[in-house]
Design an enzyme around this catalytic site. Sequence first.
Site, PDB file in Angstrom:
ATOM      1  N   THR A  47      -4.422   7.203   8.598  1.00 61.85           N
ATOM      2  CA  THR A  47      -4.599   6.181   7.560  1.00 61.85           C
ATOM      3  C   THR A  47      -6.072   5.809   7.533  1.00 61.85           C
ATOM      4  O   THR A  47      -6.771   5.980   8.530  1.00 61.85           O
ATOM      5  CB  THR A  47      -3.730   4.930   7.847  1.00 61.85           C
ATOM      6  OG1 THR A  47      -3.931   3.968   6.816  1.00 61.85           O
ATOM      7  CG2 THR A  47      -4.098   4.291   9.180  1.00 61.85           C
TER       8      THR A  47
ATOM      9  N   THR B 267      -1.553   3.213   4.694  1.00 66.05           N
ATOM     10  CA  THR B 267      -0.696   4.360   4.429  1.00 66.05           C
ATOM     11  C   THR B 267       0.338   4.392   5.524  1.00 66.05           C
ATOM     12  O   THR B 267       0.024   4.042   6.655  1.00 66.05           O
ATOM     13  CB  THR B 267      -1.552   5.644   4.515  1.00 66.05           C
ATOM     14  OG1 THR B 267      -2.509   5.630   3.468  1.00 66.05           O
ATOM     15  CG2 THR B 267      -0.735   6.902   4.430  1.00 66.05           C
TER      16      THR B 267
ATOM     17  N   SER C 226       0.809  -1.213   0.000  1.00 63.64           N
ATOM     18  CA  SER C 226       0.000   0.000   0.000  1.00 63.64           C
ATOM     19  C   SER C 226       0.846   1.269   0.000  1.00 63.64           C
ATOM     20  O   SER C 226       0.321   2.372  -0.007  1.00 63.64           O
ATOM     21  CB  SER C 226      -0.934   0.001   1.210  1.00 63.64           C
ATOM     22  OG  SER C 226      -0.177  -0.009   2.395  1.00 63.64           O
TER      23      SER C 226
ATOM     24  N   THR D   7       1.790   6.974   0.340  1.00 58.93           N
ATOM     25  CA  THR D   7       0.832   5.930   0.019  1.00 58.93           C
ATOM     26  C   THR D   7       0.688   5.794  -1.490  1.00 58.93           C
ATOM     27  O   THR D   7       1.004   6.737  -2.227  1.00 58.93           O
ATOM     28  CB  THR D   7      -0.547   6.244   0.636  1.00 58.93           C
ATOM     29  OG1 THR D   7      -1.470   5.199   0.314  1.00 58.93           O
ATOM     30  CG2 THR D   7      -1.104   7.551   0.119  1.00 58.93           C
TER      31      THR D   7
END
Length: 361
Positions: A261, A210, A73, A228
């Site tokens: 995140t 993230t 990610s 990210t």
Amino acid sequence: MASRYYMLLQLLLASPLQASEASGLPFVINTWGGVFTAATDAAYLALQDPATSALDAVEIGCATCEANQCDGSVGYGGSPDENCETTLDAMIMDGETMKSGAVAALRRVKNAIGVARHVLEYTSHTLLAGDLATQFAVQNGFTEEETSTEDSLGRCAEWKAASCQPNYRINVTPNATQTCGPYTPVPLNSTSPSYSSLIAPDAVTTSHDTISMIAIHSSGVMAAGTSTNGASHKIPGRVGDGPITGSGSYVDSEVGGCGATGDGDIMMRFLPCYQAVESLRGGLSPQEAADDAVRRMVTKYPAISSGIVVVNNKGEHAGAGSGWTFTYAFRGGSMNETTVVTVPPIDSIQSTLRYREQLQL
Ligand SMILES: *[C@@H]1O[C@H](CO)[C@@H](O)[C@H](O)[C@H]1NC(C)=O
Ligand SMILES: *[C@@H]1O[C@H](CO)[C@@H](O)[C@H](O)[C@H]1NC(C)=O
Ligand SMILES: *[C@@H]1O[C@H](CO)[C@@H](O)[C@H](O)[C@H]1NC(C)=O
């Protein structure tokens, strides 16, 4: 898939610590445990040399995750968009000057946090986007190269074979919950059922983790950053919360910092990290500030997956999350290894309302 596996792994590896007292400076904290702890360690170890700035440490930590493709990610080769391309979002912020530099939908460059740092250091701007951010990156010595991998292209092909599900389009024909495009928007009016889904769409539950990191130099100077590759199968051009100052992360050395995140499309509407840092300034503890920022979002979007870490300028920290079991990692003072904290999700709107009433928010 990979992401779920790592979330499970993080859960197993995480120690059942609650919000902790300060472990001393220098200090590093970031979203997620598991594979993300390599970033914590890299940033913390860099800060052992006082010549390494807080900004350097955040850049080093986030770049570690980019190079390691943390959880698929962060960095290249993850989260393919509808066109199967991997594009990157990143930001970095200086807690002394409040300057931030960011790139959004960066194409064909792997080191997004590095380019964000160049926006901060070598321009008067805050945010560059798309192909023109790539042009800036190349002018600054970054390599233009393929950001897709066999793996990310394979996952994109699987998505197409599965009728392009999950899918972020709404109010289109053909029905995007059943078929691939091309799509055409359907006319809307205030009595049509689809109109209400525009106001409060349920969060699309796919993986979109993230790395967001905050570093405190031994001098007390703070910095924060986020990197990210966004949401898998996003609509090309989509920019999430990551590169948005106050959403992906935020920091003020006089007060503290925050990293986020989760469902970025929703989170960026609330600027949860700006909110949490301002709550610290207003006198809330890191735990109260984190809970409050998450509960503001949960109140409007009960299904939201979110996680934030909040740290004051003494290194006292806490996390809050919703919709999943969020973890965060920290290392400070003389700690010989990184500790991972598990954050239970906020349970319900009812408890949120009670909580906000108690705090008189
Ligand atoms: C699209 O398909 C879903 C799932 O079958 C259905 O629930 C929804 O009502 C459909 N939407 C429209 C606009 O036809
Ligand atoms: C609004 O949408 C509803 C449901 O799709 C439809 O039945 C109605 O005719 C529309 N009204 C107008 C004024 O277009
Ligand atoms: C860190 O110190 C603790 C306590 O002394 C010890 O149990 C642990 O194995 C050490 N970890 C590392 C990575 O050295």
